[in-house]
Design an enzyme around this catalytic site. Structure first.
Site, PDB file in Angstrom:
ATOM      1  N   GLY A  96     -59.313 -81.639 -40.980  1.00 42.54           N
ATOM      2  CA  GLY A  96     -59.062 -82.910 -41.653  1.00 42.54           C
ATOM      3  C   GLY A  96     -58.094 -83.781 -40.876  1.00 42.54           C
ATOM      4  O   GLY A  96     -57.423 -84.644 -41.440  1.00 42.54           O
ATOM      5  N   ASP A 104     -59.977 -93.434 -40.039  1.00 43.10           N
ATOM      6  CA  ASP A 104     -59.668 -92.486 -38.960  1.00 43.10           C
ATOM      7  C   ASP A 104     -59.824 -93.145 -37.591  1.00 43.10           C
ATOM      8  O   ASP A 104     -59.002 -92.953 -36.693  1.00 43.10           O
ATOM      9  CB  ASP A 104     -60.601 -91.272 -39.033  1.00 43.10           C
ATOM     10  CG  ASP A 104     -60.572 -90.616 -40.395  1.00 43.10           C
ATOM     11  OD1 ASP A 104     -59.615 -90.860 -41.151  1.00 43.10           O
ATOM     12  OD2 ASP A 104     -61.510 -89.855 -40.698  1.00 43.10           O
TER      13      ASP A 104
HETATM   14  C1  GLA Z   1     -62.066 -88.977 -44.231  1.00 45.58           C
HETATM   15  C2  GLA Z   1     -62.878 -90.199 -43.830  1.00 45.58           C
HETATM   16  C3  GLA Z   1     -62.037 -91.462 -43.946  1.00 45.58           C
HETATM   17  C4  GLA Z   1     -61.374 -91.557 -45.313  1.00 45.58           C
HETATM   18  C5  GLA Z   1     -60.685 -90.244 -45.669  1.00 45.58           C
HETATM   19  C6  GLA Z   1     -60.129 -90.246 -47.064  1.00 45.58           C
HETATM   20  O1  GLA Z   1     -61.036 -88.768 -43.331  1.00 45.58           O
HETATM   21  O2  GLA Z   1     -63.351 -90.070 -42.515  1.00 45.58           O
HETATM   22  O3  GLA Z   1     -62.826 -92.591 -43.683  1.00 45.58           O
HETATM   23  O4  GLA Z   1     -62.302 -91.919 -46.288  1.00 45.58           O
HETATM   24  O5  GLA Z   1     -61.553 -89.141 -45.534  1.00 45.58           O
HETATM   25  O6  GLA Z   1     -59.104 -91.168 -47.183  1.00 45.58           O
END
Ligand code: GLA
Length: 384
Positions: free
Chosen positions: A122, A170
């Site tokens: 993550g 991200d």
């Molecule tokens: C993932 C997705 C992002 C965002 C986050 C939650 O990282 O890639 O675009 O939605 O989850 O904030």
């Protein structure tokens, strides 16, 4: 850097024209708001993906990764199509595909990747891979793209080629963050501002806890949350939940009384946008310690209203706070992945030990815990 160049030489038999770096990220606050055009506040990790690269005249993408077994992957740009993409090479291939789809004059390349961004944690290893590729192609082909455009193309690669319905946070974090700062990001128009977040100067440490529960955004739960937000926006008569002001939340929730699930999703997004505004106000007032409770409130909202947490992430938040953290929350998409804890220097070791012990007592896999200070966004590395 030296390893990236040596790896390129070994994989492609020549010298690279340059080396580009793009970081992973954690998100301080503003989770699951980017699919509703909302606010977020990520910062870049010191962990990066490096792309050592050279242009090729023959329209071939030859991709090699130090982190993936199986040698180089060779793809012909003219035949790239989403259906053909799979595995790690789909991310860089998707970037070239997205650039061509946008009509940009991008050609072939030899690329060798190395990465220190943990995968499946993550922490946006995918975005780092995409943004490193986009930055390299941008320079190699003189495309003159801004960092925001690089981020958009990287997101397009992930949505349209890899098939993951992520938002833009991200990729913007990887492309636009700066050392010592968090990135206050409006995901609707991509306006952003660097907000000083020098944890050490405040006597603080930001611990990242990788629960080592692998998270996948492609498995439907992420898309399902997004769909609920769209439904909520439709029912409230707004283009996106971003357009529901915090002051209108009560009335909005009343309108959704017949659908408790959508009601909870809406409540998360609207309160989370508000929390981003609270955090930015506190940071700009120089009160980094005071953001702790806001982070913890964000976790409760993700757990109870957005329902994207899991037992391991909840245990990190609970244990860290009980052991002296100022605040803690899951970060990123959820369903596993990582959490963050903001801790006074003096309590950092005790918090890390408490989390490790709690995981052992619960029978969970040992977490990986490391401190992280806001690092630089994507850049070309100087070669001499
Ligand atoms: C993932 C997705 C992002 C965002 C986050 C939650 O990282 O890639 O675009 O939605 O989850 O904030």
């Amino acid at each position: 850097m030296a390893a990236a160049v040596a790896g390129f030489r070994a994989a492609h038999g020549t010298e690279p024209a340059g080396v580009w770096a793009a970081p992973g990220r954690v998100n301080l606050i503003g989770e699951h708001t980017d699919t509703s055009g909302g606010l977020a506040m990520p910062f870049a990790l010191p962990h990066t993906t490096l792309a050592a690269a050279s242009a090729r005249p023959d329209g071939v993408l030859r991709l090699h990764s130090a982190n993936a077994p199986g040698g180089a992957v060779e793809l012909l740009l003219d035949t790239l199509s989403p259906a053909a993409g799979s595995g790690w090479a789909a991310y860089p291939a998707g970037v070239a595909w997205a650039m061509r789809e946008a009509g940009l004059p991008v050609g072939g390349a030899d690329v060798h990747f190395t990465s220190t961004v943990p995968t499946g944690a993550g922490l946006s290893s995918s975005a780092a891979l995409e943004v490193a590729t986009a930055s390299a192609l941008n320079d190699l082909y003189g495309l003159g793209l801004t960092a925001e455009r690089v981020a958009r193309l990287a997101q397009r690669a992930e949505n349209g080629f890899v098939g993951v319905p992520c938002g833009i946070m991200d990729q913007m974090a990887s492309a636009c963050c700066t050392t010592g700062h968090a990135l206050y990001l409006d995901t609707r128009d991509l306006t952003h501002r660097a907000v000083p977040f020098d944890v050490a100067a405040h006597g603080l440490r930001l611990l990242v806890v990788d629960t080592r529960v692998r998270h996948e955004l492609g498995d439907g739960a992420y898309a399902n949350r997004h769909a609920a937000c769209e439904l909520g926006a439709r029912r409230l008569g707004v283009p996106a939940l971003r357009d529901v002001a915090y002051g209108e939340l009560g009335a909005a929730l009343e309108k959704l009384a017949d659908d408790p699930v959508v009601r909870r999703r809406v409540r998360h997004v609207v309160t989370e946008n508000r929390r981003v505004e609270e955090v930015i106000a506190l940071l700009e007032a120089g009160d980094a310690r005071a953001i702790g409770p806001v982070l913890t409130a964000g976790h409760a909202s993700l757990r109870d209203d957005f329902e994207v947490s899991c037992a391991e992430l909840d245990l990190v938040a609970e244990t860290a706070n009980a052991a002296g953290a100022l605040g803690a929350r899951m970060t990123g998409g959820g369903f596993g992945g990582s959490a963050i804890a903001l801790v006074p220097d003096a309590a950092a070791d005790a918090v890390a030990a408490a989390v490790t012990e709690a995981f052992a007592a619960a029978g969970f896999r040992a977490p990986r815990i490391f401190p992280a200070a806001p690092a630089a966004g994507a850049r070309r590395l100087p070669t001499d």
